[in-house]
Design a protein around this motif. Structure first.
Motif, short mmCIF file in Angstrom:
data_model
loop_
_atom_site.label_atom_id
_atom_site.label_comp_id
_atom_site.label_asym_id
_atom_site.label_seq_id
_atom_site.Cartn_x
_atom_site.Cartn_y
_atom_site.Cartn_z
N VAL A 1 -6.37 2.76 4.17
CA VAL A 1 -6.75 1.38 3.38
C VAL A 1 -8.18 1.07 3.69
N GLN B 1 -6.46 -0.84 -1.11
CA GLN B 1 -6.39 0.46 -1.19
C GLN B 1 -7.28 1.10 -2.65
N LYS C 1 2.52 0.53 8.21
CA LYS C 1 2.01 -0.79 7.63
C LYS C 1 1.78 -1.79 8.34
N CYS D 1 0.88 -1.38 -0.10
CA CYS D 1 0.02 -0.02 0.07
C CYS D 1 1.03 1.29 -0.09
#
Length: 97
Positions: A28, A70, A46, A18
């Motif tokens: 996200v 995403q 993350k 992402c």
């Protein structure tokens, strides 16, 4: 600081793909094993879920997440505020010092 909601190892691998919109922050969408989807989920490094817009605490267990993705809106959020953070941001360490 110890963060509350760490992603499972396989989800960290998904989150690694992402894009961040700010230093260390990625927005996200998550899909749960029961099919529910949550958008506007904020990840730190993350690895940790630190907020979801509209929620003061995580409404599911991190172990219930089946997938992380995403959308174009997640990659370039129009609003870069509005999260209620699940963790307390202070300068004390785990021992309270």
């Amino acid at each position: 600081m110890k963060l509350k909601y760490k992603l499972e190892h396989d989800l960290i691998a998904q989150a690694a793909k992402c894009r961040e919109f700010a230093n260390g922050a990625a927005q996200v969408s998550v899909t749960l094993t029961d099919g529910r989807r949550f958008d506007n989920v904020l990840l730190s490094d993350k690895t940790y879920i630190i907020g979801i817009k509209g929620y003061s605490d995580l409404p599911f267990s991190p172990g219930d997440i089946a997938a992380i993705s995403q959308t174009p809106q997640d990659v370039r959020p129009r609003e870069r505020s509005g999260w209620i953070f699940f963790d307390e941001w202070n300068s004390t360490n785990a021992d309270g010092e």
